[in-house]
Design an enzyme around this catalytic site. Structure first.
Site, PDB file in Angstrom:
ATOM      1  N   CYS A 110      15.103  10.287   1.311  1.00 36.34           N
ATOM      2  CA  CYS A 110      15.894   9.412   2.151  1.00 36.34           C
ATOM      3  C   CYS A 110      16.958   8.785   1.549  1.00 36.34           C
ATOM      4  O   CYS A 110      17.837   8.178   1.951  1.00 36.34           O
ATOM      5  CB  CYS A 110      14.902   8.472   2.769  1.00 36.34           C
ATOM      6  SG  CYS A 110      13.781   9.171   3.785  1.00 36.34           S
ATOM      7  N   HIS A 244      18.528   2.028   4.899  1.00 31.93           N
ATOM      8  CA  HIS A 244      17.946   3.240   5.485  1.00 31.93           C
ATOM      9  C   HIS A 244      16.979   2.785   6.567  1.00 31.93           C
ATOM     10  O   HIS A 244      16.129   1.749   6.360  1.00 31.93           O
ATOM     11  CB  HIS A 244      17.030   3.837   4.220  1.00 31.93           C
ATOM     12  CG  HIS A 244      15.861   4.860   4.636  1.00 31.93           C
ATOM     13  ND1 HIS A 244      16.422   6.013   5.510  1.00 31.93           N
ATOM     14  CD2 HIS A 244      14.836   5.195   4.412  1.00 31.93           C
ATOM     15  CE1 HIS A 244      15.613   6.719   5.826  1.00 31.93           C
ATOM     16  NE2 HIS A 244      14.358   6.234   5.043  1.00 31.93           N
ATOM     17  N   ASN A 275      13.376   7.567  12.058  1.00 31.27           N
ATOM     18  CA  ASN A 275      13.877   7.686  10.455  1.00 31.27           C
ATOM     19  C   ASN A 275      14.289   9.214  10.420  1.00 31.27           C
ATOM     20  O   ASN A 275      13.470  10.202  10.638  1.00 31.27           O
ATOM     21  CB  ASN A 275      12.385   7.516   9.518  1.00 31.27           C
ATOM     22  CG  ASN A 275      12.767   7.660   8.176  1.00 31.27           C
ATOM     23  OD1 ASN A 275      14.090   8.332   7.610  1.00 31.27           O
ATOM     24  ND2 ASN A 275      11.836   7.324   7.178  1.00 31.27           N
TER      25      ASN A 275
HETATM   26  O1  UT7 Z   1      11.572   7.246   4.604  1.00 27.86           O
HETATM   27  C1  UT7 Z   1      10.289   7.457   4.156  1.00 27.86           C
HETATM   28  C2  UT7 Z   1       9.821   6.226   3.986  1.00 27.86           C
HETATM   29  N1  UT7 Z   1       8.870   5.653   4.712  1.00 27.86           N
HETATM   30  C3  UT7 Z   1       8.453   4.585   5.108  1.00 27.86           C
HETATM   31  O2  UT7 Z   1       9.310   3.559   4.987  1.00 27.86           O
HETATM   32  C4  UT7 Z   1       7.304   4.005   5.776  1.00 27.86           C
HETATM   33  C5  UT7 Z   1       6.617   2.871   5.210  1.00 27.86           C
HETATM   34  N2  UT7 Z   1       5.311   2.727   6.044  1.00 27.86           N
HETATM   35  C6  UT7 Z   1       5.111   2.195   7.131  1.00 27.86           C
HETATM   36  O3  UT7 Z   1       6.212   1.987   7.463  1.00 27.86           O
HETATM   37  C7  UT7 Z   1       3.829   1.636   7.681  1.00 27.86           C
HETATM   38  O4  UT7 Z   1       2.845   1.923   6.585  1.00 27.86           O
HETATM   39  C8  UT7 Z   1       3.480   2.706   9.019  1.00 27.86           C
HETATM   40  C9  UT7 Z   1       4.074   2.279  10.031  1.00 27.86           C
HETATM   41  C10 UT7 Z   1       3.611   4.158   8.392  1.00 27.86           C
HETATM   42  C11 UT7 Z   1       1.976   2.211   9.133  1.00 27.86           C
HETATM   43  O5  UT7 Z   1       1.857   0.738   9.491  1.00 27.86           O
HETATM   44  P1  UT7 Z   1       0.602   0.078   8.816  1.00 27.86           P
HETATM   45  O6  UT7 Z   1       0.664  -1.219   9.350  1.00 27.86           O
HETATM   46  O7  UT7 Z   1       0.721   0.326   7.446  1.00 27.86           O
HETATM   47  O8  UT7 Z   1      -0.490   0.723   9.460  1.00 27.86           O
HETATM   48  P2  UT7 Z   1      -1.957   1.471   8.933  1.00 27.86           P
HETATM   49  O9  UT7 Z   1      -1.354   2.829   8.167  1.00 27.86           O
HETATM   50  O10 UT7 Z   1      -2.575   0.654   7.966  1.00 27.86           O
HETATM   51  O11 UT7 Z   1      -2.718   1.720  10.003  1.00 27.86           O
HETATM   52  C12 UT7 Z   1      -3.312   0.689  10.624  1.00 27.86           C
HETATM   53  C13 UT7 Z   1      -4.236   1.300  11.871  1.00 27.86           C
HETATM   54  C14 UT7 Z   1      -5.237   2.328  11.214  1.00 27.86           C
HETATM   55  O12 UT7 Z   1      -6.344   2.087  12.104  1.00 27.86           O
HETATM   56  P3  UT7 Z   1      -7.665   1.727  11.519  1.00 27.86           P
HETATM   57  O13 UT7 Z   1      -7.888   2.549  10.259  1.00 27.86           O
HETATM   58  O14 UT7 Z   1      -7.425   0.300  11.149  1.00 27.86           O
HETATM   59  O15 UT7 Z   1      -8.639   1.638  12.575  1.00 27.86           O
HETATM   60  C15 UT7 Z   1      -4.776   3.807  11.634  1.00 27.86           C
HETATM   61  O16 UT7 Z   1      -5.501   4.803  11.856  1.00 27.86           O
HETATM   62  O17 UT7 Z   1      -3.161   1.952  12.710  1.00 27.86           O
HETATM   63  C16 UT7 Z   1      -3.750   3.461  12.854  1.00 27.86           C
HETATM   64  N3  UT7 Z   1      -2.599   4.118  13.090  1.00 27.86           N
HETATM   65  C17 UT7 Z   1      -2.177   4.446  14.365  1.00 27.86           C
HETATM   66  N4  UT7 Z   1      -2.499   3.888  15.489  1.00 27.86           N
HETATM   67  C18 UT7 Z   1      -1.921   4.208  16.461  1.00 27.86           C
HETATM   68  C19 UT7 Z   1      -1.815   4.937  12.346  1.00 27.86           C
HETATM   69  N5  UT7 Z   1      -0.897   5.634  12.876  1.00 27.86           N
HETATM   70  C20 UT7 Z   1      -1.054   5.186  14.358  1.00 27.86           C
HETATM   71  C21 UT7 Z   1      -0.302   5.544  15.368  1.00 27.86           C
HETATM   72  N6  UT7 Z   1      -0.633   5.074  16.645  1.00 27.86           N
HETATM   73  N7  UT7 Z   1       0.650   6.504  15.175  1.00 27.86           N
END
Ligand code: UT7
Length: 318
Positions: A110, A244, A275
């Protein structure tokens, strides 16, 4: 370093996939995706590859620049989702647009577009090349695991680029790498060698979302701050930040740490495209250029982060 942007161009495939559309394939919903990322939809390729999209973006950038393909003396491209490992994307673009100049790829996920600009600026400074096409193109849908809701909802397909020549508009850059593959990677297949003892790979995007998030929210504002300090530019003098487009919350967090640059100056289109990795920054640059948002003389910070891990901040004058 020497660089002036002559023009910009971009291309996205016509199919729009909304968050509701995705909820038919994985257990997700519009509310979760919008509140966690700011993404409402993304464009996804049906039958176009990274090469097809890159060539369309290249034609648009050439037209916008008033430059013919045969006038280019270097093509630099970047992708993590290209059609082939060999030939590289730049060679395919060269052939498709009818250019005859040297062409090669740089790999930087990226952050790659800003590595392309850094390389172009260095070459232009030496006088070795005079007109360089830089394009990032991604068919991310090809390298996503569509059963993994934590990654497949984040990315989109598209291509964008610029044509650059010698000039005084590359005011500085700040590059950092924290090497390693624990947080973010796209492994290649191990192949079918009868001799290999390597474990089979899962050749799709793997990302530890929260570690990537932490890296980005700490590093992006720190790199921008260092860039501005070393170029002697006050935060208040910055007209626009083109960051980005990975997550709206990351951009908001960066804005909170950069007290002299209000959030309104952070341009965004993540809601529409998600993204698009190496295409993300030039896609937004092209949109703002064509909408007339950028005025000659504006000071623009470009900021990227991604697999590597890497983070690059670049200051340009429009
Ligand atoms: O260019 C590459 C660079 N990439 C990035 O910049 C991404 C950086 N990271 C992020 O943007 C965030 O970490 C995410 C958007 C990927 C995730 O957000 P988060 O607030 O960190 O969520 P999490 O991974 O902690 O997940 C929270 C909950 C989990 O459920 P439990 O374990 O709390 O029950 C996940 O299983 O959300 C769940 N979850 C979803 N729920 C609905 C994960 N993905 C999804 C989804 N829909 N798509």
């Amino acid at each position: 370093m020497s660089l002036h942007i002559l023009g910009t161009g971009s291309y996205v495939p016509p199919l729009v996939v909304t968050n509701d559309d995705l909820s038919k394939y994985v257990d997700t919903n519009d509310e979760w995706i919008v509140s966690r990322t700011g993404i409402h939809q993304r464009h996804i390729s049906v039958d176009e590859t990274a090469t097809d999209m890159a060539a369309k973006a290249a034609f648009a950038a050439l037209e916008n620049s008033g430059v013919k393909a045969e006038e280019l003396d270097l093509i630099l491209c970047a992708t993590v989702s290209g059609d082939n490992l060999c030939p590289n994307l730049a060679c395919m673009v060269q052939a498709t647009i009818g250019a005859t100049c040297p062409a090669f790829d740089l790999s930087g996920a990226c952050s790659a577009f800003l590595f392309l600009l850094e390389t172009a600026a260095a070459y232009l400074s030496t006088g070795r090349y005079h007109k360089i096409l830089c394009v990032g193109s991604e068919q991310m849908s090809r390298i996503l695991d569509w059963n993994d809701r934590s990654t497949c909802i984040l990315f989109g397909d598209g291509a964008a680029g610029v044509v650059v020549e010698q000039g005084e508009d590359y005011l500085g850059s700040q590059l950092m790498v924290r090497g390693g593959d624990e947080v973010l990677k796209v492994p290649t297949p191990i192949g079918n060698s009868p001799f290999t003892k390597l474990e089979p790979t899962h050749p799709y995007v793997y990302m530890n979302g929260s570690e990537t998030y932490k890296f980005a929210t700490r590093t992006v504002p720190a790199q921008i701050q260092q860039l501005l300090e070393k170029t002697g530019v006050e935060q208040e003098q910055v007209d626009w930040v083109i960051c980005h487009q990975a997550n709206r919350r990351i951009i908001e967090a960066a804005a909170r740490r950069l007290k002299g640059i209000p959030l309104e100056k952070f341009l965004m289109n993540i809601d529409e495209y998600g993204n698009t990795s190496a295409a993300s920054i030039p896609l937004l640059l092209d949109e703002c250029n064509r909408k007339g948002i950028l005025k000659r003389g504006d000071l623009i910070v470009l900021a990227a982060f991604g697999g590597g891990l890497s983070c690059v901040a670049t200051l340009i004058r429009w």
